[in-house]
Design a protein around this motif. Structure first.
Motif, PDB file in Angstrom:
ATOM      1  N   THR A 368       0.854  -1.194   0.000  1.00 48.47           N
ATOM      2  CA  THR A 368       0.000   0.000   0.000  1.00 48.47           C
ATOM      3  C   THR A 368       0.881   1.232   0.000  1.00 48.47           C
ATOM      4  N   HIS A 369       0.243   2.381  -0.051  1.00 46.68           N
ATOM      5  CA  HIS A 369       1.010   3.619   0.062  1.00 46.68           C
ATOM      6  C   HIS A 369       1.364   3.842   1.523  1.00 46.68           C
ATOM      7  N   THR A 370       2.317   4.697   1.748  1.00 50.53           N
ATOM      8  CA  THR A 370       2.761   4.964   3.113  1.00 50.53           C
ATOM      9  C   THR A 370       1.881   6.054   3.694  1.00 50.53           C
ATOM     10  N   ALA A 371       1.151   5.717   4.709  1.00 48.54           N
ATOM     11  CA  ALA A 371       0.130   6.640   5.192  1.00 48.54           C
ATOM     12  C   ALA A 371       0.480   7.186   6.544  1.00 48.54           C
ATOM     13  N   SER A 372       0.050   8.416   6.750  1.00 45.81           N
ATOM     14  CA  SER A 372       0.281   9.085   8.027  1.00 45.81           C
ATOM     15  C   SER A 372      -1.070   9.311   8.691  1.00 45.81           C
ATOM     16  N   ALA A 373      -1.046   9.400   9.988  1.00 44.85           N
ATOM     17  CA  ALA A 373      -2.315   9.320  10.725  1.00 44.85           C
ATOM     18  C   ALA A 373      -3.220  10.509  10.461  1.00 44.85           C
ATOM     19  N   THR A 374      -4.512  10.268  10.586  1.00 44.93           N
ATOM     20  CA  THR A 374      -5.495  11.325  10.410  1.00 44.93           C
ATOM     21  C   THR A 374      -5.692  12.072  11.712  1.00 44.93           C
ATOM     22  N   LYS A 375      -6.110  13.319  11.576  1.00 38.96           N
ATOM     23  CA  LYS A 375      -6.321  14.113  12.785  1.00 38.96           C
ATOM     24  C   LYS A 375      -7.770  14.057  13.236  1.00 38.96           C
ATOM     25  N   SER A 376      -8.579  13.245  12.547  1.00 38.23           N
ATOM     26  CA  SER A 376     -10.010  13.307  12.861  1.00 38.23           C
ATOM     27  C   SER A 376     -10.381  12.468  14.063  1.00 38.23           C
ATOM     28  N   THR A 377      -9.539  11.511  14.436  1.00 38.25           N
ATOM     29  CA  THR A 377      -9.881  10.712  15.609  1.00 38.25           C
ATOM     30  C   THR A 377      -9.065  11.213  16.785  1.00 38.25           C
ATOM     31  N   LYS A 378      -9.717  11.267  17.947  1.00 37.31           N
ATOM     32  CA  LYS A 378      -9.016  11.874  19.079  1.00 37.31           C
ATOM     33  C   LYS A 378      -8.235  10.863  19.893  1.00 37.31           C
ATOM     34  N   HIS A 379      -8.787   9.661  20.014  1.00 43.19           N
ATOM     35  CA  HIS A 379      -8.183   8.734  20.970  1.00 43.19           C
ATOM     36  C   HIS A 379      -7.329   7.671  20.309  1.00 43.19           C
ATOM     37  N   ASP A 380      -7.574   7.427  19.028  1.00 39.86           N
ATOM     38  CA  ASP A 380      -6.814   6.379  18.357  1.00 39.86           C
ATOM     39  C   ASP A 380      -5.935   6.994  17.293  1.00 39.86           C
ATOM     40  N   ASP A 381      -4.878   6.287  16.962  1.00 37.62           N
ATOM     41  CA  ASP A 381      -4.063   6.696  15.823  1.00 37.62           C
ATOM     42  C   ASP A 381      -4.533   5.893  14.633  1.00 37.62           C
TER      43      ASP A 381
END
Lengths: 576, 175
Positions: A368-381
């Motif tokens: 897959t592509h190399t993904a960086s975490a989203t800022k939309s979830t507060k408690h999980d990465d």
């Protein structure tokens, strides 16, 4: 349907696609007098029906004859006692006496087109010596229509006020055809006109109304009418309201009442007279030939549409060879959650057990592509992948396998790894998923682990400079290949292998099976069901028993023949 | 040939940095498939919720496919765009989702991501918006080439789909 005694003055709804210009209604209006010697139309009608019913009896026939003369007499009387009958077409204007006088006065500068047209019509009527009768109509656009407020008041309260909704819905007069395509630009109308506001916001179809009225004011006979001009308020009563909608609905209030009780209307005059009237449907009906032709045409059009669609769809479909199961997996790696580091990618690969085949051009693994975490979830990465994969596999049981042996389903292995901005590469986790053995849609979450190693140096190295212990053989994640090939009786032991729990992956799978035997079973089920319904089983079993009996008889006959042949064939002579 | 009906809606999107969003969607499928009825691509309206975290589009999807084989089952390609107060449009993220295979009702969340640039480019994105875009938007579904990308995860697009299939049992397909 309705009781002939009841006089339901309610509206009736009719639906028709024929053009409304063909609609005709017949109105019969008559004044009801209390004089019993002059039989009313109603009584005549009843007697007529009775005479038809009892027509066989000779005695009654004579009476019928008598009643015919009575009918003629009565008809003559009715001419005097104000019987009126008219056939009215849609939006046909008939003038009342009041309108006749008003519009017939003359045309002036400020007359509208409508007034001019009415004046012309009245002149034509005068030329033909026609006088307006009691029955007249108000059609669309008649000014007196609104003046009399015929449309708005439904209760008898003197303070009845039509609401905004009533005003708006009644006033919708859409002229143009419906806009079937949306405009691409100018979707917003900044300054709508009041009529546009009404048309777009109220959910009624454009309609037209027509009123059939009766003028029940006192008549002044003959020459005295010219001399005495007594202003009389027009005494008008609504006989019938006809409303036609543009989708073919016709609302008639009150309904037709031929064959039922007459509707009664009372004048409000000093000498309170009572009139009654009948409404009949007077349009010429379609004749059978035309009706048949029309139905045939509709049926052909529908048939043609169906065959056209069926032709486009066609009959081909890719089928696997017989006795082979084809497996299609459409899946995607949706997301990963709660891994230790950011900038992670997933390596996946498909593992095929024995007896599974695939085309050589198929891709079994990928990154897959190399993904960086989203800022939309507060408690999980959470990292999002939405990475699709598609597999097409065939399963053919080996020649030595048992009948109906269940296949071993393939597995998909996943390895999650991270690569940060300083090019430190770390393993983040391993996991696998079995392709389910039942077809359908699956949304799975699989947890991952990573190997830890025995000493703390591995962890330190992993933290500072990257690089961690990786599995040589990714199939170790499930049942290792080495283990399988040994076929010993020892259980699988992973004792001593240290791991750390890491995050989880969300994988979606769509699994589809296809095989010719499924198609055959499906066809079989359908015919078996039909056969059971008609009791063919019993039939077949009867046939079978007959055949069995026949076979038995044939066998016995053959045996008998053999034995007789043996008896009759000359044996070899004992002495040569 | 078998037929598939996809009837549903793109409900909305959530989890994005700003909420004034619209969505461009497209259905991609293999060569064995054909669209009989319905729009294959479209664009929703711009929804600007004042205090809700989710942008609601409720965009209808009504498609009718005919197919000769199972290969290339249709998929959704989505692009979520943002329109700011000055009317500028910037691409927020790309998304991809398989149309579910089993008939029935499905509620799906399609996740989206955008390409990630260098540190300077990310700073620029923070301040004036606009990230780098893919040269070929169809890269979203080509699994063989995605490894070249570095991405940042964005929000989710919510879909509700009803799938109706016809004539697949005749050819021996089981869902």
């Amino acid at each position: 349907m309705s009781n002939s005694v009841d006089n339901d003055v309610i509206s009736a709804i009719y639906r028709s696609h024929d053009p409304i210009n063909n609609f005709k209604i017949r109105v019969k209006l008559e004044r009801l007098t209390s004089n019993a010697l002059l039989p009313s139309l109603h009584r005549l009608k009843i007697e007529d029906d009775l005479s038809r019913l009892l027509g066989d009896d000779g005695k009654k026939l004579e009476k019928a004859k008598a009643s015919r003369t009575e009918t003629a007499q009565a008809l003559n009387e009715t001419k005097r006692s104000e019987y009126e009958e008219t056939v009215i077409g849609w939006q046909q204007k008939l003038f009342s006496r009041f309108e006749f006088d008003t519009y017939g006065k003359g045309v002036s500068e400020g007359s509208t087109a409508l007034e001019r047209k009415y004046y012309d019509d009245i002149q034509k009527m005068k030329v033909n010596h026609k006088q307006p009768g009691r029955i007249f109509t108000y059609i669309e656009g008649d000014p007196h229509c609104f003046a009399n407020d015929l449309e708005y008041f439904v209760t008898d309260s003197p303070n009845d006020d039509p609401s905004q909704l009533a005003l708006a819905v009644d006033n919708i007069r859409r002229r143009g055809t419906n806009r079937s395509r949306l405009q691409k630009n100018n979707l917003i109308n900044e300054k709508p006109t009041p009529s546009e506001l009404r048309e777009e916001h109220y959910a009624t179809v454009p309609h037209q109304t027509m009123y059939i009225m009766a003028d029940l004011s006192d008549r002044i006979e003959g020459a005295s009418a010219q001399l005495v001009v007594i202003p009389q308020p027009p005494n008008e009563h609504v006989l019938c309201t006809i409303r036609v909608y543009s989708n073919g609905t016709l609302i008639l209030e009150p309904d037709f009442n031929n064959g039922k009780m007459a509707y009664i209307v009372e004048t409000g005059n000093v000498n309170n007279e009572v009139y009654h009237y009948y409404l009949e449907h007077g349009s010429t009906p379609i004749n059978m030939e035309d009706l048949i032709k029309e139905r045939k045409l509709f049926r052909e059009v529908c048939l043609r549409q169906q065959t056209h669609l069926a032709q486009i769809v066609g009959n081909e479909f890719d089928s696997p060879p017989p006795a082979v199961l084809k497996l299609n997996v459409f899946g995607e790696i949706v997301s990963g959650k709660n891994f230790e580091y950011d900038d992670i990618y997933v390596y996946y690969c498909l593992d095929l057990p024995d007896n599974w085949y695939a085309e050589p051009t198929m891709i079994f693994s990928g990154y897959t592509h190399t993904a960086s975490a989203t800022k939309s979830t507060k408690h999980d990465d959470v990292v999002y992948y939405a990475h699709p994969f598609e597999f097409e596999l065939w399963y053919k049981p080996s020649p030595g396998s048992a009948d109906h042996e269940l296949p071993r389903m393939p597995k998909i292995f996943f390895q999650v790894a991270s690569q940060d901005s300083w090019s430190r590469h770390r393993t983040e986790g391993y996991t696998y998923i079995d392709i389910p053995s039942l077809p359908g849609f699956y949304d799975e979450e699989v947890r991952c682990w990573r190997p830890r190693g025995d000493s703390i140096f591995n962890e330190l190295r992993r933290f500072y400079i990257g690089g961690s212990n990786e599995l040589e053989d990714i199939s170790y994640v499930s049942i290792p290949k080495q283990f399988e090939s040994e076929k010993s009786n020892t259980p699988l032991s992973r004792y001593g292998f240290r791991t750390v729990t890491t995050g989880s992956l969300n994988v979606r799978l769509n699994v589809v099976f296809q095989s010719q035997s499924i198609a055959v079973e499906h066809a079989k089920h359908r015919t078996a069901y039909a056969a059971n319904r008609y009791g063919f089983d019993a039939f077949m079993s009867n046939i079978n028993s007959v055949i069995d009996a026949f076979q038995q008889a044939k066998k016995r006959a053959l045996e008998v023949r053999e034995s007789t042949l043996q008896l009759l064939t000359p044996k070899a002579p004992a002495f040569e | 040939m078998a037929e598939v009906h996809v009837i549903g809606q793109i409900v909305g999107g959530s989890g994005f940095p700003e909420s004034s969003l619209f969505c461009k969607w497209k259905v991609q499928m293999g060569s064995a498939w054909r669209v009989l009825q319905g729009d294959q691509e479209g664009q929703t309206q711009v929804d600007d919720p004042s205090d809700e975290p989710m942008a609601n589009w409720c965009h209808p999807i009504d498609l009718h496919f005919a197919t000769k084989g199972l290969q290339g089952w249709p998929k959704f390609h989505l692009q979520v765009w943002h329109q700011d107060a000055y009317g500028r449009n910037e691409l927020y993220s790309y998304g991809f989702c398989h149309i579910p295979v089993s008939p029935g009702y499905h509620e799906l969340d399609c996740v989206t991501w955008r390409p990630k640039g260098t540190l300077i480019e990310e700073l620029k994105t923070q301040f004036i918006g606009g990230s780098s875009q893919l040269k070929n938007p169809d890269l979203v579904s080509s699994s063989a080439e995605l490894y070249k990308l570095r991405t940042v995860s964005m929000g989710k697009v919510h879909l509700r789909l009803h799938i109706i299939v016809r004539d697949f049992e005749k050819y021996g397909v089981e869902f």
